[in-house]
Design a protein around this motif. Structure first.
Motif, PDB file in Angstrom:
ATOM      1  N   ARG A  94      24.860 -36.873  29.122  1.00 17.47           N
ATOM      2  CA  ARG A  94      25.420 -35.596  30.051  1.00 17.47           C
ATOM      3  C   ARG A  94      26.709 -35.147  29.890  1.00 17.47           C
ATOM      4  O   ARG A  94      26.594 -33.618  29.677  1.00 17.47           O
ATOM      5  CB  ARG A  94      25.022 -36.048  31.421  1.00 17.47           C
ATOM      6  CG  ARG A  94      23.766 -36.494  31.769  1.00 17.47           C
ATOM      7  CD  ARG A  94      23.471 -36.724  33.632  1.00 17.47           C
ATOM      8  NE  ARG A  94      24.383 -37.893  33.885  1.00 17.47           N
ATOM      9  CZ  ARG A  94      23.879 -39.036  33.991  1.00 17.47           C
ATOM     10  NH1 ARG A  94      22.601 -39.343  33.398  1.00 17.47           N
ATOM     11  NH2 ARG A  94      24.593 -39.856  34.465  1.00 17.47           N
ATOM     12  N   ASP A  95      27.852 -35.605  29.657  1.00 18.50           N
ATOM     13  CA  ASP A  95      29.001 -34.899  29.476  1.00 18.50           C
ATOM     14  C   ASP A  95      28.929 -34.338  27.955  1.00 18.50           C
ATOM     15  O   ASP A  95      29.574 -33.495  27.960  1.00 18.50           O
ATOM     16  CB  ASP A  95      30.096 -36.105  29.480  1.00 18.50           C
ATOM     17  CG  ASP A  95      30.223 -36.568  30.803  1.00 18.50           C
ATOM     18  OD1 ASP A  95      30.082 -36.003  31.852  1.00 18.50           O
ATOM     19  OD2 ASP A  95      30.851 -37.591  30.995  1.00 18.50           O
ATOM     20  N   LEU A  96      28.287 -34.939  27.207  1.00 17.43           N
ATOM     21  CA  LEU A  96      28.382 -34.245  25.690  1.00 17.43           C
ATOM     22  C   LEU A  96      27.430 -32.973  25.654  1.00 17.43           C
ATOM     23  O   LEU A  96      27.963 -31.995  25.136  1.00 17.43           O
ATOM     24  CB  LEU A  96      27.554 -35.306  24.921  1.00 17.43           C
ATOM     25  CG  LEU A  96      27.570 -34.655  23.181  1.00 17.43           C
ATOM     26  CD1 LEU A  96      28.845 -34.640  22.691  1.00 17.43           C
ATOM     27  CD2 LEU A  96      26.685 -35.796  22.409  1.00 17.43           C
ATOM     28  N   ASN A  97      26.556 -33.090  26.600  1.00 13.98           N
ATOM     29  CA  ASN A  97      25.667 -31.691  26.620  1.00 13.98           C
ATOM     30  C   ASN A  97      26.338 -30.614  27.340  1.00 13.98           C
ATOM     31  O   ASN A  97      26.187 -29.559  26.829  1.00 13.98           O
ATOM     32  CB  ASN A  97      24.168 -31.925  27.134  1.00 13.98           C
ATOM     33  CG  ASN A  97      23.314 -32.742  26.465  1.00 13.98           C
ATOM     34  OD1 ASN A  97      23.384 -32.354  25.357  1.00 13.98           O
ATOM     35  ND2 ASN A  97      22.392 -33.719  27.049  1.00 13.98           N
ATOM     36  N   PHE A  98      27.237 -31.008  28.360  1.00 16.05           N
ATOM     37  CA  PHE A  98      27.908 -30.202  29.056  1.00 16.05           C
ATOM     38  C   PHE A  98      29.079 -29.388  28.105  1.00 16.05           C
ATOM     39  O   PHE A  98      29.129 -28.292  28.211  1.00 16.05           O
ATOM     40  CB  PHE A  98      28.509 -30.640  30.633  1.00 16.05           C
ATOM     41  CG  PHE A  98      29.396 -29.950  31.250  1.00 16.05           C
ATOM     42  CD1 PHE A  98      28.944 -28.924  31.875  1.00 16.05           C
ATOM     43  CD2 PHE A  98      30.771 -30.042  30.949  1.00 16.05           C
ATOM     44  CE1 PHE A  98      29.881 -28.131  32.802  1.00 16.05           C
ATOM     45  CE2 PHE A  98      31.747 -29.165  31.523  1.00 16.05           C
ATOM     46  CZ  PHE A  98      31.178 -27.895  32.676  1.00 16.05           C
ATOM     47  N   GLU A  99      29.765 -30.150  27.541  1.00 11.61           N
ATOM     48  CA  GLU A  99      30.657 -29.807  26.592  1.00 11.61           C
ATOM     49  C   GLU A  99      30.321 -29.044  25.513  1.00 11.61           C
ATOM     50  O   GLU A  99      30.721 -28.032  25.116  1.00 11.61           O
ATOM     51  CB  GLU A  99      31.485 -30.990  25.888  1.00 11.61           C
ATOM     52  CG  GLU A  99      32.229 -31.832  26.941  1.00 11.61           C
ATOM     53  CD  GLU A  99      33.625 -31.467  27.391  1.00 11.61           C
ATOM     54  OE1 GLU A  99      34.132 -30.719  26.686  1.00 11.61           O
ATOM     55  OE2 GLU A  99      33.602 -31.616  28.590  1.00 11.61           O
ATOM     56  N   TYR A 100      29.195 -29.400  25.067  1.00 14.82           N
ATOM     57  CA  TYR A 100      28.360 -28.398  23.957  1.00 14.82           C
ATOM     58  C   TYR A 100      27.993 -27.163  24.451  1.00 14.82           C
ATOM     59  O   TYR A 100      28.426 -26.014  23.778  1.00 14.82           O
ATOM     60  CB  TYR A 100      27.214 -29.313  23.325  1.00 14.82           C
ATOM     61  CG  TYR A 100      26.375 -28.482  22.225  1.00 14.82           C
ATOM     62  CD1 TYR A 100      27.166 -28.094  21.147  1.00 14.82           C
ATOM     63  CD2 TYR A 100      25.272 -27.730  22.474  1.00 14.82           C
ATOM     64  CE1 TYR A 100      26.639 -27.370  19.996  1.00 14.82           C
ATOM     65  CE2 TYR A 100      24.476 -27.073  21.779  1.00 14.82           C
ATOM     66  CZ  TYR A 100      25.017 -26.850  20.409  1.00 14.82           C
ATOM     67  OH  TYR A 100      24.508 -26.116  19.477  1.00 14.82           O
TER      68      TYR A 100
ATOM     69  N   ALA B 281      29.436 -25.763  26.931  1.00 16.73           N
ATOM     70  CA  ALA B 281      30.442 -24.783  27.351  1.00 16.73           C
ATOM     71  C   ALA B 281      30.983 -24.278  26.152  1.00 16.73           C
ATOM     72  O   ALA B 281      32.149 -23.530  26.179  1.00 16.73           O
ATOM     73  CB  ALA B 281      31.500 -25.840  28.150  1.00 16.73           C
ATOM     74  N   GLY B 282      30.578 -24.825  25.083  1.00 19.78           N
ATOM     75  CA  GLY B 282      31.273 -24.160  23.652  1.00 19.78           C
ATOM     76  C   GLY B 282      32.597 -24.949  23.197  1.00 19.78           C
ATOM     77  O   GLY B 282      32.953 -24.486  22.306  1.00 19.78           O
ATOM     78  N   LYS B 283      32.498 -26.197  23.522  1.00 15.72           N
ATOM     79  CA  LYS B 283      33.877 -27.011  23.290  1.00 15.72           C
ATOM     80  C   LYS B 283      33.548 -27.950  21.796  1.00 15.72           C
ATOM     81  O   LYS B 283      34.488 -28.141  21.427  1.00 15.72           O
ATOM     82  CB  LYS B 283      34.444 -27.782  24.252  1.00 15.72           C
ATOM     83  CG  LYS B 283      34.757 -27.185  25.651  1.00 15.72           C
ATOM     84  CD  LYS B 283      35.172 -28.204  26.399  1.00 15.72           C
ATOM     85  CE  LYS B 283      35.713 -27.117  27.848  1.00 15.72           C
ATOM     86  NZ  LYS B 283      36.293 -28.030  28.814  1.00 15.72           N
ATOM     87  N   LEU B 284      32.307 -27.832  21.523  1.00 15.48           N
ATOM     88  CA  LEU B 284      32.012 -28.781  20.318  1.00 15.48           C
ATOM     89  C   LEU B 284      31.322 -27.890  19.399  1.00 15.48           C
ATOM     90  O   LEU B 284      30.112 -27.108  19.927  1.00 15.48           O
ATOM     91  CB  LEU B 284      31.184 -29.928  20.613  1.00 15.48           C
ATOM     92  CG  LEU B 284      31.801 -30.875  21.548  1.00 15.48           C
ATOM     93  CD1 LEU B 284      30.665 -31.843  22.101  1.00 15.48           C
ATOM     94  CD2 LEU B 284      32.913 -31.455  20.835  1.00 15.48           C
TER      95      LEU B 284
ATOM     96  N   TYR C  97      28.310 -32.054  17.831  1.00 11.83           N
ATOM     97  CA  TYR C  97      27.583 -32.394  18.740  1.00 11.83           C
ATOM     98  C   TYR C  97      26.351 -33.207  18.108  1.00 11.83           C
ATOM     99  O   TYR C  97      25.939 -34.377  18.975  1.00 11.83           O
ATOM    100  CB  TYR C  97      26.829 -31.102  19.193  1.00 11.83           C
ATOM    101  CG  TYR C  97      25.686 -31.269  20.233  1.00 11.83           C
ATOM    102  CD1 TYR C  97      26.075 -31.667  21.440  1.00 11.83           C
ATOM    103  CD2 TYR C  97      24.629 -30.682  19.843  1.00 11.83           C
ATOM    104  CE1 TYR C  97      24.922 -31.828  22.403  1.00 11.83           C
ATOM    105  CE2 TYR C  97      23.484 -30.953  20.702  1.00 11.83           C
ATOM    106  CZ  TYR C  97      23.507 -31.421  21.878  1.00 11.83           C
ATOM    107  OH  TYR C  97      22.640 -31.670  22.625  1.00 11.83           O
ATOM    108  N   LEU C  98      25.724 -32.810  17.102  1.00  9.74           N
ATOM    109  CA  LEU C  98      24.444 -33.565  16.649  1.00  9.74           C
ATOM    110  C   LEU C  98      24.769 -35.097  16.332  1.00  9.74           C
ATOM    111  O   LEU C  98      23.985 -35.940  16.611  1.00  9.74           O
ATOM    112  CB  LEU C  98      23.863 -32.866  15.368  1.00  9.74           C
ATOM    113  CG  LEU C  98      23.340 -31.436  15.801  1.00  9.74           C
ATOM    114  CD1 LEU C  98      22.824 -30.730  14.408  1.00  9.74           C
ATOM    115  CD2 LEU C  98      22.053 -31.586  16.736  1.00  9.74           C
ATOM    116  N   SER C  99      26.059 -35.149  15.542  1.00  4.26           N
ATOM    117  CA  SER C  99      26.318 -36.403  15.253  1.00  4.26           C
ATOM    118  C   SER C  99      26.564 -37.564  16.453  1.00  4.26           C
ATOM    119  O   SER C  99      26.222 -38.433  16.409  1.00  4.26           O
ATOM    120  CB  SER C  99      27.703 -36.544  14.036  1.00  4.26           C
ATOM    121  OG  SER C  99      28.836 -36.116  14.852  1.00  4.26           O
TER     122      SER C  99
END
Length: 99
Positions: free
Chosen positions: A48-54, A56-59, A64-66
């Motif tokens: 969930r955090d990873l999706n949020f960061e992505y 938000a344009g931070k990744l 993101y995919l890896s």
């Protein structure tokens, strides 16, 4: 005499701070399934955090995919082990009931 008093006070303070109490409460014994359930929740939260960061344009896309693939693989292995342990537990209780 003052030096000995300081040494004694320091030693007493260190023993008090780092001494192990007579009875240490460790909490309940944790089963493998309970540990895996906690780990599963942590992996889901990381996704969930990873999706949020992505979003938000931070990744960048490649990172993101890896990371997403890595977390999804970990979640799949955790879920399969939980399933295996639960089916093994059900098989053991079935044998105990037949006996």
């Amino acid at each position: 005499m003052m030096v000995l008093a300081c040494i004694a006070l320091t030693a007493a303070a260190l023993i008090y701070m780092f001494g192990v109490p007579e009875s240490v409460y460790q909490g309940p014994e944790q089963t493998r399934i309970a540990f895996l359930q906690e780990r599963k929740e942590a992996v889901y939260e990381n996704l969930r955090d990873l999706n949020f960061e992505y979003k938000a344009g931070k990744l960048p896309d490649s990172d993101y995919l890896s990371m997403k693939n890595s977390l999804e693989q970990e979640a799949a292995s955790i879920l399969s082990e939980i399933s295996m342990l639960q089916s093994g537990a059900h098989a053991m209780t079935g044998k105990a009931r037949r006996s």
